[in-house]
Structures are given as C-alpha cells and as structure tokens.
Scaffold this motif. Sequence first.
Motif, mmCIF file in Angstrom:
data_model
loop_
_atom_site.group_PDB
_atom_site.id
_atom_site.type_symbol
_atom_site.label_atom_id
_atom_site.label_comp_id
_atom_site.label_asym_id
_atom_site.label_seq_id
_atom_site.Cartn_x
_atom_site.Cartn_y
_atom_site.Cartn_z
ATOM 1 N N PRO A 188 0.806 -1.230 0.000
ATOM 2 C CA PRO A 188 0.000 0.000 0.000
ATOM 3 C C PRO A 188 0.834 1.272 0.000
ATOM 4 O O PRO A 188 0.302 2.362 -0.235
ATOM 5 C CB PRO A 188 -0.806 -0.107 1.310
ATOM 6 C CG PRO A 188 -0.679 -1.518 1.756
ATOM 7 C CD PRO A 188 0.636 -1.995 1.236
ATOM 8 N N GLY A 189 2.126 1.167 0.316
ATOM 9 C CA GLY A 189 2.992 2.339 0.274
ATOM 10 C C GLY A 189 3.138 3.025 1.616
ATOM 11 O O GLY A 189 4.007 2.672 2.399
ATOM 12 N N THR A 190 2.306 3.982 1.915
ATOM 13 C CA THR A 190 2.457 4.784 3.118
ATOM 14 C C THR A 190 2.010 4.019 4.359
ATOM 15 O O THR A 190 1.223 3.067 4.282
ATOM 16 C CB THR A 190 1.640 6.078 3.022
ATOM 17 O OG1 THR A 190 0.247 5.749 3.011
ATOM 18 C CG2 THR A 190 1.985 6.846 1.757
ATOM 19 N N PHE A 191 2.503 4.474 5.502
ATOM 20 C CA PHE A 191 2.110 3.838 6.756
ATOM 21 C C PHE A 191 0.608 3.941 6.983
ATOM 22 O O PHE A 191 -0.020 2.995 7.472
ATOM 23 C CB PHE A 191 2.855 4.486 7.929
ATOM 24 C CG PHE A 191 2.344 4.030 9.266
ATOM 25 C CD1 PHE A 191 2.653 2.772 9.753
ATOM 26 C CD2 PHE A 191 1.509 4.849 10.025
ATOM 27 C CE1 PHE A 191 2.158 2.338 10.972
ATOM 28 C CE2 PHE A 191 1.012 4.419 11.245
ATOM 29 C CZ PHE A 191 1.338 3.157 11.724
ATOM 30 N N GLY A 192 0.014 5.073 6.646
ATOM 31 C CA GLY A 192 -1.422 5.238 6.862
ATOM 32 C C GLY A 192 -2.240 4.182 6.150
ATOM 33 O O GLY A 192 -3.211 3.646 6.707
ATOM 34 N N HIS A 193 -1.873 3.836 4.934
ATOM 35 C CA HIS A 193 -2.594 2.796 4.191
ATOM 36 C C HIS A 193 -2.379 1.428 4.834
ATOM 37 O O HIS A 193 -3.306 0.608 4.917
ATOM 38 C CB HIS A 193 -2.132 2.768 2.739
ATOM 39 C CG HIS A 193 -2.573 3.950 1.937
ATOM 40 N ND1 HIS A 193 -3.835 4.476 2.012
ATOM 41 C CD2 HIS A 193 -1.898 4.699 1.023
ATOM 42 C CE1 HIS A 193 -3.941 5.508 1.185
ATOM 43 N NE2 HIS A 193 -2.779 5.663 0.584
ATOM 44 N N CYS A 194 -1.141 1.164 5.283
ATOM 45 C CA CYS A 194 -0.866 -0.110 5.949
ATOM 46 C C CYS A 194 -1.667 -0.236 7.242
ATOM 47 O O CYS A 194 -2.235 -1.296 7.543
ATOM 48 C CB CYS A 194 0.628 -0.240 6.245
ATOM 49 S SG CYS A 194 1.680 -0.347 4.776
ATOM 50 N N LEU A 195 -1.717 0.832 8.019
ATOM 51 C CA LEU A 195 -2.465 0.822 9.273
ATOM 52 C C LEU A 195 -3.951 0.581 9.019
ATOM 53 O O LEU A 195 -4.599 -0.210 9.725
ATOM 54 C CB LEU A 195 -2.261 2.139 10.010
ATOM 55 C CG LEU A 195 -3.038 2.324 11.315
ATOM 56 C CD1 LEU A 195 -2.629 1.270 12.343
ATOM 57 C CD2 LEU A 195 -2.816 3.728 11.876
ATOM 58 N N ALA A 196 -4.491 1.232 8.006
ATOM 59 C CA ALA A 196 -5.915 1.047 7.691
ATOM 60 C C ALA A 196 -6.195 -0.390 7.275
ATOM 61 O O ALA A 196 -7.206 -0.986 7.686
ATOM 62 C CB ALA A 196 -6.329 2.011 6.584
ATOM 63 N N ALA A 197 -5.292 -0.980 6.479
ATOM 64 C CA ALA A 197 -5.480 -2.371 6.053
ATOM 65 C C ALA A 197 -5.418 -3.312 7.241
ATOM 66 O O ALA A 197 -6.196 -4.275 7.340
ATOM 67 C CB ALA A 197 -4.418 -2.743 5.016
ATOM 68 N N LEU A 198 -4.500 -3.051 8.168
ATOM 69 C CA LEU A 198 -4.384 -3.911 9.345
ATOM 70 C C LEU A 198 -5.643 -3.814 10.207
ATOM 71 O O LEU A 198 -6.146 -4.825 10.721
ATOM 72 C CB LEU A 198 -3.143 -3.529 10.145
ATOM 73 C CG LEU A 198 -2.733 -4.465 11.287
ATOM 74 C CD1 LEU A 198 -1.229 -4.438 11.473
ATOM 75 C CD2 LEU A 198 -3.406 -4.078 12.595
ATOM 76 N N LYS A 199 -6.186 -2.618 10.367
ATOM 77 C CA LYS A 199 -7.391 -2.446 11.186
ATOM 78 C C LYS A 199 -8.615 -3.090 10.549
ATOM 79 O O LYS A 199 -9.555 -3.480 11.253
ATOM 80 C CB LYS A 199 -7.642 -0.959 11.424
ATOM 81 C CG LYS A 199 -6.658 -0.320 12.401
ATOM 82 C CD LYS A 199 -7.000 1.140 12.656
ATOM 83 C CE LYS A 199 -6.105 1.741 13.728
ATOM 84 N NZ LYS A 199 -6.427 3.178 13.986
ATOM 85 N N ARG A 200 -8.594 -3.229 9.209
ATOM 86 C CA ARG A 200 -9.725 -3.875 8.537
ATOM 87 C C ARG A 200 -9.669 -5.391 8.640
ATOM 88 O O ARG A 200 -10.666 -6.085 8.412
ATOM 89 C CB ARG A 200 -9.742 -3.481 7.053
ATOM 90 C CG ARG A 200 -10.146 -2.048 6.771
ATOM 91 C CD ARG A 200 -10.467 -1.855 5.302
ATOM 92 N NE ARG A 200 -9.314 -2.127 4.448
ATOM 93 C CZ ARG A 200 -8.445 -1.198 4.027
ATOM 94 N NH1 ARG A 200 -8.615 0.072 4.398
ATOM 95 N NH2 ARG A 200 -7.442 -1.521 3.248
#
Length: 317
Positions: free
Chosen positions: A222-234
């Motif tokens: 996903p690239g940025t940390f924000g996208h990774c964090l959102a994917a992990l929370k989903r």
Amino acid sequence: MDLDLRQLRYFVTLAEELHFGRAAAKLFITQPALSKQIRKLEDHVGSPLLERDSRHVALTARGHQVLADAREMIALATRIRRGSNDSDVVRIAHIFELQTSRTVADAFTAAHPSVRIVERSLDSIRQLEALLARRLDVAILRVTQAMTAQHPTGWRFRRLRLEPMFLVGRPADPPRPQASLYERPVEVFADGPESGLYNAHGEYLTTFERQTDLSLHWLGNPGTFGHCLAALKRATEPAHVLEFESYALKYAAAGIPIHRPLEVQPYYPWSIAWRDEPPAEPVANFLEIAEQTAHDRHWRLPSSRLASPWLPPEPKQ
C-alpha cells in the motif's frame, strides 16, 4: 597530456591532509588504491609531487604548482558538470516512510544547514539506477547480489544499518515481548515474485521465507504507513504482520501490540552507496554524517539478544 580528474581530486585531498590514511578515509577508498593513483599522476606529470617517508608527507615544489592548477581544473569541471547553482546540493531518495534515510538527512541538515537536500521517493533498485545515471548523489538502499552482478563497477557501498523486523499483532491482542513466527499466519505488505512489482524488499522476504520454512501471505504494497495501518485495522482473521522497526513503532504508538520474533531475529540490511569517484564536498560531508550517525546510534550492531540474528547472504563488492 590527458590528466585524470579523479587522480587530481585524490591528489588535492592528499595535499590537504598530508596523510595517506586520513586522505584515503576521506575519499572512501583504500590506502593502497590511493597510493597507486598518486604514482600514476606523478608518472603523467613527469616528476615527484610528494616527499614521503615513514613519518611524514610533504609537497615538493612541483607538487605545490600542480596543487594550484588541480584546484582550478576541479572547480571548472564541477561548474560544467553540475552548474554553479547546484554546488551546495545533495540529491537523495527515501523508500516510503522508512526512517533510515530521513534520520541521516536530519543529522546532515543540522550539521550543514547551508546545503540543500533534494529528496525523491525511489525503491532500492531505482535508487541504484538513478545513482549511476547521476540523478542521485547518494543512495540509501538494500544492496542485493543481483545488483552487484548487474553493475559490478561504477559505484561503492558499505553497510549502514541493521534494522530489526517485528511481528505486529491485531489491535485486540494482549501485549507481550515475543511471539512465535509459527503460531499464526505471517503477512507482509510487499509485492510477491509473480506480481511484476517484485523488488529488493520482496527478494529479502523470499529468502527469509525459504530459510525459515515459512509460507508468507503477500498483501501487496500500500505504500504509506497510513494505508498499511488502515489495512491492518480492517483485517478480521488472526495473523502477524512482519514489519520494519520504522513502521512497527508507529503501530505501537497507535495502540497495536508489536513483538520480537521468538525463533530468530531478522534484520534488514541498509547500505549507503555513492559513485566510484572522489565525491564533491557536500556529498563527502553527507557520507561522513551517515557514518557518524550509524556509529552513534549503534546501527550496525544487533539490537536484540532474545533470538539469534538472521541476515540474507552478503553481496560482494
């Protein structure tokens, strides 16, 4: 008579230091290599430039003349190649939001506030390509065996940091210092070998997967940390994400538990690379700051005694 600018730069540095060891270190070459190039330059000009014995190095009268001319030639060549407005610029690149390159850049700016850093975002392979094409001055990247095989000359590198990898849990997991690599599926935010976007990070993960008998779940990048964090929370199924310390600490700050791997501690090897030529002063200063930062932060030492360190095979210089 055609003079080699590289030899002139070596000579100027040696004339300023009057010490082969210090000059070689400043040029990021070996002392025998420096001696060899100085001898070649003396052969070209037809007379000794230095008086040297076991205790000291001094310029001959001819050496003083050549030193003045060499400085003028190097300054002219630098203006032609880089442009007078770019003499106080260092061009670097970052890999997403990973911290190694940014930490060095911050330290460099603090020490040399008058030098401008021009920054881009490039993965390791593209950083090397840009370095060799003179679009970057310094690369902070993961060097692979394929890179050194494909580009055996024209650049140099040295190890800068061993960044530990962590297992990132799910938001509801209890905190604990370690977790097994085998108790849950291990996911990675990376592009797999069949994706067409496979890179140096992916190659590192494939090697780790094979040597530890894991079967990684490739999630794409996903690239940025924000996208990774959102994917992990989903995510809904139990799993661990194998992550760089740079991102793992951000997950921890967001309230998600992180763990050291129990069986082995993987480290991601970052290197700093530069072209195989005497660096311009701002680049040489950047390399020195990177070296000092690595030393001060103990970056080259394993940071955990809880498990045996794991590293991929070392590339050949």
